[in-house]
Design a protein around this motif. Sequence first.
Motif, short mmCIF file in Angstrom:
data_model
loop_
_atom_site.label_atom_id
_atom_site.label_comp_id
_atom_site.label_asym_id
_atom_site.label_seq_id
_atom_site.Cartn_x
_atom_site.Cartn_y
_atom_site.Cartn_z
N GLY A 98 0.83 -1.20 0.00
CA GLY A 98 0.00 0.00 0.00
C GLY A 98 0.86 1.24 0.00
N ALA A 99 1.32 1.65 -1.18
CA ALA A 99 2.16 2.84 -1.28
C ALA A 99 1.32 4.10 -1.12
N ARG A 100 2.01 5.22 -0.86
CA ARG A 100 1.33 6.50 -0.69
C ARG A 100 0.58 6.89 -1.97
N ALA A 101 1.23 6.66 -3.13
CA ALA A 101 0.60 6.90 -4.43
C ALA A 101 0.24 5.55 -5.03
N SER A 102 -0.89 5.51 -5.70
CA SER A 102 -1.35 4.25 -6.28
C SER A 102 -0.35 3.73 -7.30
N MET A 103 0.03 2.44 -7.16
CA MET A 103 0.95 1.79 -8.09
C MET A 103 0.37 0.44 -8.48
N PRO A 104 -0.76 0.44 -9.19
CA PRO A 104 -1.49 -0.80 -9.44
C PRO A 104 -0.66 -1.87 -10.13
N GLY A 105 -0.63 -3.04 -9.48
CA GLY A 105 0.05 -4.19 -10.07
C GLY A 105 1.55 -4.20 -9.93
N MET A 106 2.13 -3.19 -9.31
CA MET A 106 3.59 -3.07 -9.28
C MET A 106 4.22 -3.82 -8.11
N MET A 107 3.45 -4.04 -7.05
CA MET A 107 4.03 -4.70 -5.87
C MET A 107 3.23 -5.95 -5.52
N ASP A 108 3.66 -6.64 -4.49
CA ASP A 108 3.19 -8.01 -4.29
C ASP A 108 2.08 -8.14 -3.25
N THR A 109 1.35 -9.25 -3.39
CA THR A 109 0.24 -9.59 -2.51
C THR A 109 0.29 -11.09 -2.23
N VAL A 110 -0.07 -11.49 -1.01
CA VAL A 110 -0.21 -12.90 -0.65
C VAL A 110 -1.58 -13.08 0.00
N LEU A 111 -2.36 -14.03 -0.50
CA LEU A 111 -3.69 -14.31 0.05
C LEU A 111 -3.69 -15.68 0.74
N ASN A 112 -4.69 -15.90 1.62
CA ASN A 112 -4.94 -17.19 2.29
C ASN A 112 -3.80 -17.60 3.21
N LEU A 113 -3.03 -16.61 3.69
CA LEU A 113 -1.88 -16.94 4.54
C LEU A 113 -2.38 -17.45 5.89
N GLY A 114 -1.75 -18.52 6.36
CA GLY A 114 -2.15 -19.17 7.61
C GLY A 114 -2.59 -20.61 7.38
N LEU A 115 -2.61 -21.04 6.12
CA LEU A 115 -2.95 -22.42 5.82
C LEU A 115 -1.71 -23.32 5.87
N ASN A 116 -1.88 -24.50 6.42
CA ASN A 116 -0.85 -25.54 6.38
C ASN A 116 -1.56 -26.89 6.39
N ASP A 117 -0.82 -27.95 6.55
CA ASP A 117 -1.42 -29.29 6.44
C ASP A 117 -2.46 -29.55 7.52
N GLU A 118 -2.40 -28.83 8.65
CA GLU A 118 -3.38 -29.01 9.72
C GLU A 118 -4.53 -28.02 9.62
N THR A 119 -4.20 -26.75 9.41
CA THR A 119 -5.27 -25.74 9.39
C THR A 119 -6.20 -25.91 8.20
N VAL A 120 -5.73 -26.52 7.11
CA VAL A 120 -6.61 -26.74 5.96
C VAL A 120 -7.77 -27.66 6.34
N LYS A 121 -7.49 -28.60 7.24
CA LYS A 121 -8.56 -29.51 7.70
C LYS A 121 -9.57 -28.74 8.56
N GLY A 122 -9.06 -27.84 9.41
CA GLY A 122 -9.96 -27.02 10.23
C GLY A 122 -10.82 -26.11 9.36
N LEU A 123 -10.23 -25.54 8.29
CA LEU A 123 -11.00 -24.68 7.39
C LEU A 123 -12.09 -25.49 6.70
N ALA A 124 -11.77 -26.73 6.31
CA ALA A 124 -12.77 -27.58 5.67
C ALA A 124 -13.91 -27.88 6.63
N ALA A 125 -13.56 -28.14 7.89
CA ALA A 125 -14.59 -28.50 8.88
C ALA A 125 -15.49 -27.30 9.19
N THR A 126 -14.89 -26.12 9.43
CA THR A 126 -15.70 -24.96 9.82
C THR A 126 -16.52 -24.41 8.66
#
Length: 894
Positions: A98-126
Amino acid sequence: MTQYVYRFGGGVSDGGKGDKNLLGGKGANLAEMASIGLPVPPGFTISTEFCEVYYDEGRAFPQALRDEVATGIAHIEGVTGKKFGDAGDPLLVSVRSGARASMPGMMDTVLNLGLNDETVKGLAATSGDDRFAWDSYRRFIQMYADVVLELDHGSFEEALEIAKEDKGYYLDTELTAEDLQALVAEYKALVEAQWNKPFPQDVHDQLWGAVGAVFGSWQSERAKVYRRLNDIPAAWGTAVNVQAMVFGNMGDTSATGVAFTRDPAKGDRAYYGEFLINAQGEDVVAGIRTPQYLTKAARETANAKPASMEEAMPVVFGELAKVFDLLETHYRDMQDIEFTVQQGKLWMLQTRSGKRTAKAALKIAVDMAEEGLITREEAVARVDPQALDQLLHPTLDPNAVRDVLTKGLPASPGAASGMAVFDSDTAEKRAAAGESVILIRVETSPEDIHGMHAAKGILTARGGMTSHAAVVARGMGRPCVSGAGTISIDAKAGVMRVGTGSAGREIREGDTITIDGTTGEVMAGAVPTVQPELSGDFGTLMVWADGVRRLRVRANAETPLDARVAREFGAEGIGLCRTEHMFFDAARITAVRQMILAEDEKGRRIALEKLLPEQRADFIQLFEVMAGLPVTIRLLDPPLHEFLPHEESEFAEVAAAAGVDVDILKRRAAELHEFNPMLGHRGCRLGVTYPEIYEMQARAIFEAAVEVADKSGDAPIPEVMIPLVATRRELELMKVVVDKAAQAVFADKGRTIEYLVGTMIELPRAALMAGEIAEIGEFFSFGTNDLTQTTLGVSRDDAARFLTTYVERGIYAKDPFVSLDVEGVGQLIEIAAERGRAARPGIKLGICGEHGGDPASIAFCESIGLDYVSASPYRVPIARLAAAQAALRVQTHN
């Protein structure tokens, strides 16, 4: 202790109304949306201030920041009721820049962070949806491997495509939970094979890896290029936003989309955007699936079959429409919005002022002012002056097919098609026969002026954004692509080659090509263009701008056509008429050369008498266009050798035309040769040595002015400018010549007209001695092109080789030939203005270099109280708008 983490959502907004300098654009707007009650997933922002610390600390995270981030995670857990890393009901987060001036597409994003071999099962259950959980996990591994671990993104895409092919699927959404679980195993194997470590299972390691990657992307090559192109300082840094995930891929009641509150291409007041059912945000912009339209009207206009959001999710669409109106009213600008619908609930992920075309910017600004949403002054301040370049020149039809040969620098905006020619004489002849031509040169020189003027566009293999070709083309309003380094030119053979070997292409004289001076593209064949429209919203905004600006705006022009274009664009006179351009005309170059070759004053006067009626006719035409307005005419400036031939093949032809022996011509050319002509026998030094040249020009000026005054009853106001003055005495001597010529003409014609004699300040000594020079000179025009060269000791024509590196390394904030070096050259201008006014109160002050059309330079001129700026004709509207914005900023600060 410095605070770096600011929470938002769940009734908390540490950033208050949102400070973009501190929180970046995304973080500030998330905090502000939360504070006005919109549904924003909770999260926190690591401020831009930490970005510099991150690099200073060797890309490490101090314990104090880790403690603050732990508090931020606890805040998200408290609002959502989920725990980060909990195997039963896991909290997942996104990590975004989130830069001060908009720079669409120029920097990086990571989604769904916090998933691993155990938490994926919890996400499926909930969630009650195994497919959703495993789809989220495979997306996370793929994105994390790309952004954080910097592994080969293509190998993951290939694995996905093979998995679909094996099952006979076309869409990602057809993959079952079992398919996705198998794909996750394959992805993990790819990570271990390429990274030599297993995919990280500790969610805190994942988080800090993603935060580091997003901060690191501030210094990625694409981000650096974007900042350079958009004048965004590297020192601003980026913020990092960590936010609870909401999911658009939880079935057919979930969706994700991107929308604008108005059409960003045309500016129409209509919702504009796309969405996808059962998808995550990157799916919309990545082109993995074809998005659907937001509104029924847009779908019907496009004749598309898939249901719009308005039809498929009418209740949520109604909520979204209310949010659009609320945000536009709140921010008082067109908004670019990202949203997610999770199982029927709307969540707002981002809002920012939307990027728009120049045409849309004008319409939106004018419409919002007329709707009462903003004031007229705010409308004037909203439009980027540089963006007007898109409107002032013909542009290529966006729907036309393009056969792109190569790309150079976008040196002068606009587009043109024509037959390729490789020398200026041919360009002039073919243009006179009614043909459209594109002049192709390795590089241009002043001798090419007639060919450049005749051509519809100019292409050079060498030179930068401020090369001769670029500067002259902008002044003429000709499209120009310079520095197209991949082309080789054989002017004698009349051929241009692009590329080598079997992939190479050849363009021969007479072949049609198209150049786009806005993008730098060079294309084979003719591409249709669209002519600019300068009425409507453009005209309205210009009237509003003229109502608030103080600086007058003139044009740099030598021809009647340029002068008429300038008047149509609102110029209030001519700030620079370069008379040497008139001397290069083919009809009079012979007389010029006879004058140069003359052995004594008598011979020179004979040749000058031949030039007098030609010069007088030139000035009559200019004065007729500019009747009643000031016209600043610079007397002859370049060294005389520029008018003589340089190539061996030209000497015989020129000698015959001039009626002299070839050897005499060569001897004279050798005598006039200079090792550093920019600092040689030019400017007022010519006038001191050969006063009869300036005498003839002054006589032509005053005879023309009197004739136009007699015909029209509206006298022009000639301002005779003596170039390259360094001392009071030089100007004193030249003023005597001009005044004597004026009095002779006035006595002969029986009437007088108002005129001024002044100088161009283009040498540091002249700026420092401005007090003495102002005792003689009645106006100063700052020639910022040469003043920059002489102050910095840098050749404008050669600087392209290294100035880009200088800007990248922070030696200069911008190219000093494009935007004025305020600290150095600007200080000299300020000194000269102050000393000039002290010696002659009310002295007229302006600038006439290329900087006269640069908004940042115009702002400086406003700040020190200059009277006018002069720009090339096609930059006059840009200067008018920039001058208005500069005046508004001064008013605000006062």
